[in-house]
Design a protein around this motif. Structure first.
Motif, mmCIF file in Angstrom:
data_model
loop_
_atom_site.group_PDB
_atom_site.id
_atom_site.type_symbol
_atom_site.label_atom_id
_atom_site.label_comp_id
_atom_site.label_asym_id
_atom_site.label_seq_id
_atom_site.Cartn_x
_atom_site.Cartn_y
_atom_site.Cartn_z
ATOM 1 N N LEU B 371 2.407 -8.302 3.263
ATOM 2 C CA LEU B 371 2.497 -7.394 2.116
ATOM 3 C C LEU B 371 1.657 -6.140 2.381
ATOM 4 O O LEU B 371 0.724 -6.178 3.192
ATOM 5 N N PRO B 372 1.951 -5.029 1.663
ATOM 6 C CA PRO B 372 1.148 -3.806 1.863
ATOM 7 C C PRO B 372 -0.331 -4.079 1.609
ATOM 8 O O PRO B 372 -0.689 -4.692 0.595
ATOM 9 N N ALA B 373 -1.189 -3.639 2.503
ATOM 10 C CA ALA B 373 -2.613 -4.005 2.446
ATOM 11 C C ALA B 373 -3.299 -3.507 1.174
ATOM 12 O O ALA B 373 -4.279 -4.090 0.719
ATOM 13 N N GLY B 374 -2.783 -2.429 0.556
ATOM 14 C CA GLY B 374 -3.483 -1.851 -0.592
ATOM 15 C C GLY B 374 -3.170 -2.506 -1.930
ATOM 16 O O GLY B 374 -3.709 -2.084 -2.956
ATOM 17 N N LEU B 375 -2.330 -3.522 -1.955
ATOM 18 C CA LEU B 375 -1.972 -4.142 -3.245
ATOM 19 C C LEU B 375 -3.218 -4.691 -3.935
ATOM 20 O O LEU B 375 -4.084 -5.267 -3.283
ATOM 21 N N ARG B 376 -3.266 -4.529 -5.249
ATOM 22 C CA ARG B 376 -4.465 -5.001 -5.966
ATOM 23 C C ARG B 376 -4.479 -6.528 -6.045
ATOM 24 O O ARG B 376 -3.428 -7.172 -6.074
ATOM 25 N N PRO B 377 -5.665 -7.124 -6.043
ATOM 26 C CA PRO B 377 -5.746 -8.585 -6.166
ATOM 27 C C PRO B 377 -5.433 -9.055 -7.594
ATOM 28 O O PRO B 377 -5.585 -8.295 -8.548
ATOM 29 N N ALA B 405 -5.351 -13.947 -5.506
ATOM 30 C CA ALA B 405 -4.355 -13.660 -4.480
ATOM 31 C C ALA B 405 -4.401 -12.178 -4.152
ATOM 32 O O ALA B 405 -4.553 -11.334 -5.051
ATOM 33 N N SER B 406 -4.312 -11.863 -2.859
ATOM 34 C CA SER B 406 -4.243 -10.472 -2.411
ATOM 35 C C SER B 406 -3.590 -10.514 -1.036
ATOM 36 O O SER B 406 -3.386 -11.606 -0.488
ATOM 37 N N PRO B 407 -3.255 -9.355 -0.467
ATOM 38 C CA PRO B 407 -2.642 -9.395 0.868
ATOM 39 C C PRO B 407 -3.539 -10.070 1.912
ATOM 40 O O PRO B 407 -3.078 -10.492 2.963
ATOM 41 N N ARG B 408 -4.828 -10.217 1.626
ATOM 42 C CA ARG B 408 -5.729 -10.896 2.561
ATOM 43 C C ARG B 408 -5.602 -12.412 2.490
ATOM 44 O O ARG B 408 -6.155 -13.123 3.309
ATOM 45 N N ALA B 491 8.554 -7.799 -8.387
ATOM 46 C CA ALA B 491 8.937 -7.337 -9.726
ATOM 47 C C ALA B 491 8.202 -6.055 -10.122
ATOM 48 O O ALA B 491 8.366 -5.557 -11.233
ATOM 49 N N GLY B 492 7.379 -5.529 -9.233
ATOM 50 C CA GLY B 492 6.653 -4.288 -9.529
ATOM 51 C C GLY B 492 5.435 -4.488 -10.405
ATOM 52 O O GLY B 492 4.842 -3.517 -10.892
ATOM 53 N N ALA B 493 5.026 -5.740 -10.603
ATOM 54 C CA ALA B 493 3.906 -6.013 -11.512
ATOM 55 C C ALA B 493 2.563 -5.647 -10.899
ATOM 56 O O ALA B 493 1.547 -5.652 -11.593
ATOM 57 N N LEU B 494 2.529 -5.345 -9.597
ATOM 58 C CA LEU B 494 1.241 -5.037 -8.974
ATOM 59 C C LEU B 494 1.010 -3.529 -8.859
ATOM 60 O O LEU B 494 0.011 -3.083 -8.302
#
Lengths: 95, 503
Positions: B371-377, B405-408, B491-494
């Motif tokens: 997933l894109p690294a900048g997504l919020r946890p 949960a996060s991209p990490r 779903a675009g929720a992040l």
């Protein structure tokens, strides 16, 4: 000259092994509270600077001197001012 | 004999032999407290020591049960979070018990529990006073258990005041896990937490008393480490008193060789009659606790799964089956200690085989790094009865495990109690419904994963911005959390912050 333990005792056993006169006894069913044998208690005179039962007892008002006064008066062990405790209990009762 | 298993549901009983599709088991590969990974740097003999100890290993606490026996009523210090009138059936917090036991009664109880709950691996003595202020009762209990149930690990939890003088006795009784409660290394702070200590036949108050306590704790820690005993340090986080100081405590105890640091939130309600409760001292909010744990984690292996058990707790962490093992009830039980020990060996071997399967699968899985690294946890709450899977009904959960949960990846953050600490008579609580309390406990979470959830709580959860999710029943927790995070991203929720962050 002797101390006594009243109904506030929670049976924690802390005092029993400390008594230099072996004056404290417990009912081994763990329910009846601890008691001081008036004939044996010396108030630790000559043995310790502080009477041992009163020096470790965690419950305010549980150990009394010969005149019936608490050796650890309200607030002296927990640090809770007695008026504050009374207010808190009143608030809880009112709920 | 009939094999009774924790929770007794058919699925729970079978779980250790069920092959799971991929990672799970609580923390799995992520960087939580004492997960397998966080312990990877430790020498093998230490990893073996904590492998089945639910209080030392985050992974183990999903599988293994512990119990405390209340043989140690006397205490040698006063703490402002403790009320020495300790007898209450309805509260769940340290220092509280329903009945005191003699060593003989305690041994009988341990044998009864260990025969009924074969996942039991650990027996601890933690009060309701201090175990080392009651050395005869504590060590007599250990002596008998070493003889009658040698497979059970023995441990103590102490305030440390009497520790230096008891270290040799602890080692003689094969105690290889000791927990010391260390709230400070500064006597001025100590005096605000511990009003007095009983030391050399005197009650010593204030800074002087706190200084003695701190010296004894540090000396005891050093002596235990020198003898190869594993030491966990517990600290109570008290906002405005020692919260800013605990990172320093973490550094100091780590430098001296403590293995794990467990920062716990202060529990303080006026109903408990403690100094802090009556005086209105607040406990930390969940996010404050997590921030401090994260701050200490740079220096120290952190524990995040502590449940702050009663001094007579029985069962998996978060669970208390003490009421099944009162003196009256255990008197009627027919126990064969040797058969029970054989059963435990079999059940523990099953659990270990199951955990090895999971670990092998977890090693291969990197669930979210595409997933894109900048997504919020995102924080999610999970209802589980153990075994590392989503397997509890929302309405039955008395606590929720919280994961981030996060991209990490997915990491375990701690637990949230869903029922009030004190749920007893009508002097307890303030009329909030159970659901209100649960919703408040889940603040900050954006989803709750459970086996099932009813329609009424579903609507309340949605309204509170917490998405209920019953689609991952019986799936490993980490997989389920990762999957939901992926769905939220799709779903675009992040893309936006949730309401609670912007409010």
């Amino acid at each position: 000259m002797a101390f006594s333990i009243n109904e506030h005792c929670v049976n924690c056993w802390a005092c029993l092994p400390l008594c230099p006169s072996a004056a404290i006894s417990a009912n081994l069913d763990g329910r009846a509270r601890f008691a001081i044998d008036l004939r044996k208690c010396t108030e630790c005179d000559g043995a310790h600077a502080e009477p041992q039962c009163a020096a470790i007892c965690p419950i305010e008002g549980a150990i009394l001197d010969a005149a019936g006064a608490a050796l650890n008066p309200p607030g002296s062990l927990t640090g809770i001012p007695p008026h504050r405790l009374a207010e808190a209990m009143a608030e809880i009762q009112a709920r | 004999m009939e094999l009774k298993v924790l929770d007794q549901g058919p699925s729970a009983a079978k779980a250790p032999s069920v092959k799971e599709p991929s990672a799970g088991g609580g923390c799995g590969q992520s960087a939580c407290g004492s997960s397998a990974d966080a312990m990877a740097h430790l020498p093998p003999h230490i990893r073996d020591k904590v492998r089945n100890h639910p209080c030392y290993s985050e992974q183990a606490h999903h599988y293994y049960a512990r119990m405390h026996v209340a043989v140690a009523p006397a205490c040698n210090i006063q703490c402002h979070y403790c009320n020495r009138k300790y007898d209450c059936a309805n509260e769940s917090r340290p220092g509280v018990v329903s009945e005191l036991l003699t060593p003989d009664q305690a041994v009988r109880k341990v044998l009864a529990v260990a025969a009924t709950i074969p996942q039991m691996s650990v027996l601890g003595i933690a009060g309701p006073g201090d175990p080392l202020a009651n050395p005869e009762r504590t060590f007599e209990t250990f002596r008998q258990l070493t003889e009658k149930a040698p497979d059970i690990k023995l441990c103590v939890s102490t305030n440390g005041l009497a520790l230096p003088e008891q270290v040799d006795a602890l080692c003689r009784h094969n105690i290889d896990h000791v927990t010391i409660t260390i709230n400070c290394v500064d006597p001025d702070i100590g005096a605000q937490i511990h009003p007095w200590v009983f030391w050399k036949n005197r009650r010593v108050r204030g800074v002087k008393g706190a200084k003695i306590l701190i010296e004894q704790q540090q000396k005891g820690l050093e002596m235990l480490v020198a003898r190869g005993v594993l030491v966990k340090v517990n600290s109570v986080m008290i906002p405005g008193v020692n919260d800013a100081h605990l990172a320093e405590v973490s550094k100091v105890v780590k430098a001296k060789g403590a293995f794990l640091h467990n920062v716990m939130p202060l529990i303080a309600e006026a109903e408990h009659g403690t100094f802090y409760g009556v005086m209105g001292q607040r406990g930390p909010r969940a996010e404050e606790l997590a921030a401090l744990q994260d701050a200490c984690a740079g220096d120290m292996n952190m524990m995040r799964h502590c449940r702050q058990c009663r001094a007579d707790a029985v069962g998996l962490l978060g669970q208390d089956r003490g009421a099944e093992f009162t003196l009256d009830r255990i008197a009627e039980m027919d126990i064969d200690p040797e058969a029970a020990m054989a059963t435990r060996a079999r059940v523990h071997a099953q659990i270990e085989a199951h955990r090895q399967d999971k670990a092998a699968e977890a090693a291969a899985a990197h669930p979210l790094d595409d997933l894109p690294a900048g997504l919020r946890p995102v924080l999610m709450a999970v209802a589980t009865k153990g075994q590392g899977v989503v397997n509890q009904h929302f309405g039955h959960a008395r606590e929720f495990l919280v994961y981030e949960a996060s991209p990490r990846g997915v990491r375990f953050m701690g637990h949230r109690k869903a029922d009030p600490y004190c749920g007893g008579d009508d002097t307890c609580g303030d009329g909030e419904s159970a659901l209100d309390i649960t919703l408040r406990a889940l603040a900050g979470c954006e989803a709750v994963l459970c086996a099932k959830v009813g329609i009424a709580p579903w609507e309340r959860l949605e309204a509170a911005g917490i998405m209920p999710n019953g689609e991952h029943a019986m799936e490993p927790i980490e997989d389920a959390v990762a999957q939901v995070y992926r769905e939220m991203h799709a779903a675009g929720a992040l893309d936006n912050n949730p309401d609670w962050m912007t409010a």
